[in-house]
Enzyme design. Structure first.
Site, PDB file in Angstrom:
ATOM      1  N   GLY A   1      26.245 118.329  22.603  1.00 54.04           N
ATOM      2  CA  GLY A   1      26.084 116.989  22.048  1.00 54.04           C
ATOM      3  C   GLY A   1      27.064 116.694  20.938  1.00 54.04           C
ATOM      4  O   GLY A   1      26.813 115.874  20.060  1.00 54.04           O
ATOM      5  N   THR A   2      28.208 117.374  20.957  1.00 51.47           N
ATOM      6  CA  THR A   2      29.152 117.178  19.855  1.00 51.47           C
ATOM      7  C   THR A   2      30.425 116.464  20.285  1.00 51.47           C
ATOM      8  O   THR A   2      31.387 116.421  19.547  1.00 51.47           O
ATOM      9  CB  THR A   2      29.514 118.531  19.214  1.00 51.47           C
ATOM     10  OG1 THR A   2      29.972 119.399  20.247  1.00 51.47           O
ATOM     11  CG2 THR A   2      28.342 119.136  18.504  1.00 51.47           C
ATOM     12  N   VAL A   3      30.434 115.934  21.497  1.00 51.36           N
ATOM     13  CA  VAL A   3      31.567 115.108  21.899  1.00 51.36           C
ATOM     14  C   VAL A   3      31.197 113.653  21.639  1.00 51.36           C
ATOM     15  O   VAL A   3      30.204 113.156  22.151  1.00 51.36           O
ATOM     16  CB  VAL A   3      31.890 115.284  23.398  1.00 51.36           C
ATOM     17  CG1 VAL A   3      32.908 114.251  23.840  1.00 51.36           C
ATOM     18  CG2 VAL A   3      32.422 116.684  23.653  1.00 51.36           C
TER      19      VAL A   3
ATOM     20  N   ALA B   1      31.290 121.469  24.542  1.00 53.50           N
ATOM     21  CA  ALA B   1      31.001 120.544  23.448  1.00 53.50           C
ATOM     22  C   ALA B   1      30.062 119.436  23.907  1.00 53.50           C
ATOM     23  O   ALA B   1      29.159 119.033  23.171  1.00 53.50           O
ATOM     24  CB  ALA B   1      32.303 119.957  22.920  1.00 53.50           C
TER      25      ALA B   1
END
Lengths: 133, 185
Positions: B176-178, B172
């Site tokens: 770049g989705t954390v 993640a």
């Protein structure tokens, strides 16, 4: 991130955004608010917008331009359009906030985080500054 | 009310209990100064574009906000700055990305809009362009603040602690989705 939207005496709108990005970012990531149409947008026919928040979501939702489009095509008010687009960001899992000022001097400052440093001045020079909800 | 100018200084986790009254007063002082700066220009009949640029200068020059002086650090310990500006009258726009030595990136963005045929310039090219058109440059150390440096060290420590711990989190992070809530300053 910092930003500003303004309406001058000639009826012209402008928007600007400046940011340091995110702590510990890698790979030359460009994101956040300054991408035109995503985090910054201005059009004298509708609205000026500057955004702050989790940049990837603002890019994917073309947030600033979407607000202008909703106002132009659906005749939404600046408050309605800003709220609708922030809801899209929130529903997708993003967070942050924005400031928007329309051609009549109506403004919106929605955000879905604990706080947003923000302020406004009216045409008489009255200043409002807020941090929390 | 009819408003003439609106500003923000970033959104995020702003914990009220962690905010001292002195720090809160400092934020309010800079935000007020920024609003007064822009309002004065508009009151005198100035252009919205000029008001936006001057107002953002006040915020960029303050170490309290994540822009220019006081910007956060990248993974490799640099301050990389982005800015953009748009003129609602003409729909012209300008932006700079990943610049490291421009004192006020918003001015560089405006220069891109007004003095080039482009919309966005990045990195070294943007810095060279800014120098050519007379935008003020500074040594990158100008942007350093201890608070932001400490924040990077905490983030790096968190990274090393998480490494090997959770494959999903690492994937993640790559995507770049954390959301570590590190980015709003």
């Amino acid at each position: 991130t910092v930003g500003c939207v303004a309406l001058d005496q000639q009826g012209n709108l402008a928007a600007g955004t400046s940011t340091g990005g995110m702590t510990n970012k890698k790979f030359g990531r460009i994101g956040d608010s300054p991408v035109i149409g995503a985090g910054t947008y201005a059009n004298n026919e509708s609205v000026a917008v500057s955004c702050t928040g989790w940049g990837e979501f603002y890019i994917r939702h073309v947030v600033a331009h979407d607000i202008a489009a909703l106002m132009s095509y659906k005749q939404l008010s600046v408050e309605e359009a800003a709220a609708a687009v922030m809801a899209k960001v929130a529903n997708a899992g993003g967070d942050g906030g924005l400031i928007a000022l329309d051609k009549a001097g109506n403004m919106a400052m929605p955000f879905n985080t604990e706080g947003m440093y923000r302020g406004a001045v009216d045409r008489h020079g009255n200043i409002e500054v807020k941090i929390y909800k | 009310k009819q408003y003439t100018l609106v500003i923000h200084g970033g959104a995020g986790t702003i914990v009220k209990t962690a905010m001292t009254s002195a720090k809160e007063a400092a934020y309010e002082e800079v935000l007020t100064k920024a609003l007064q700066t822009g309002y004065h220009i508009l009151q005198e009949g100035g252009a919205a574009l000029d008001a936006v640029e001057a107002t953002i200068h006040v915020l960029e020059d303050s170490p309290l906000f994540n822009a220019a002086k006081g910007a956060v650090f990248t993974n490799n310990g640099r301050n990389e700055l982005d800015a953009s500006i748009m003129d609602g009258r003409t729909l012209n726009a300008g932006a700079v990305a990943g610049v490291t030595n421009i004192r006020n990136p918003i001015t560089a963005a405006r220069a891109v809009m007004e003095k080039s045929e482009h919309v966005m310039l990045s990195g070294k090219g943007a810095e060279n362009f800014a120098q050519q058109v007379g935008v003020t440059l500074v040594d990158p150390s100008y942007f350093y603040t201890q608070d932001r440096w400490d924040a990077l060290q905490r983030a790096l420590k968190k990274d090393s602690t998480a490494a090997g711990e959770n494959v999903d989190n690492r994937q993640a992070a790559k995507a770049g989705t954390v959301n570590r809530d590190d980015k709003f300053g």
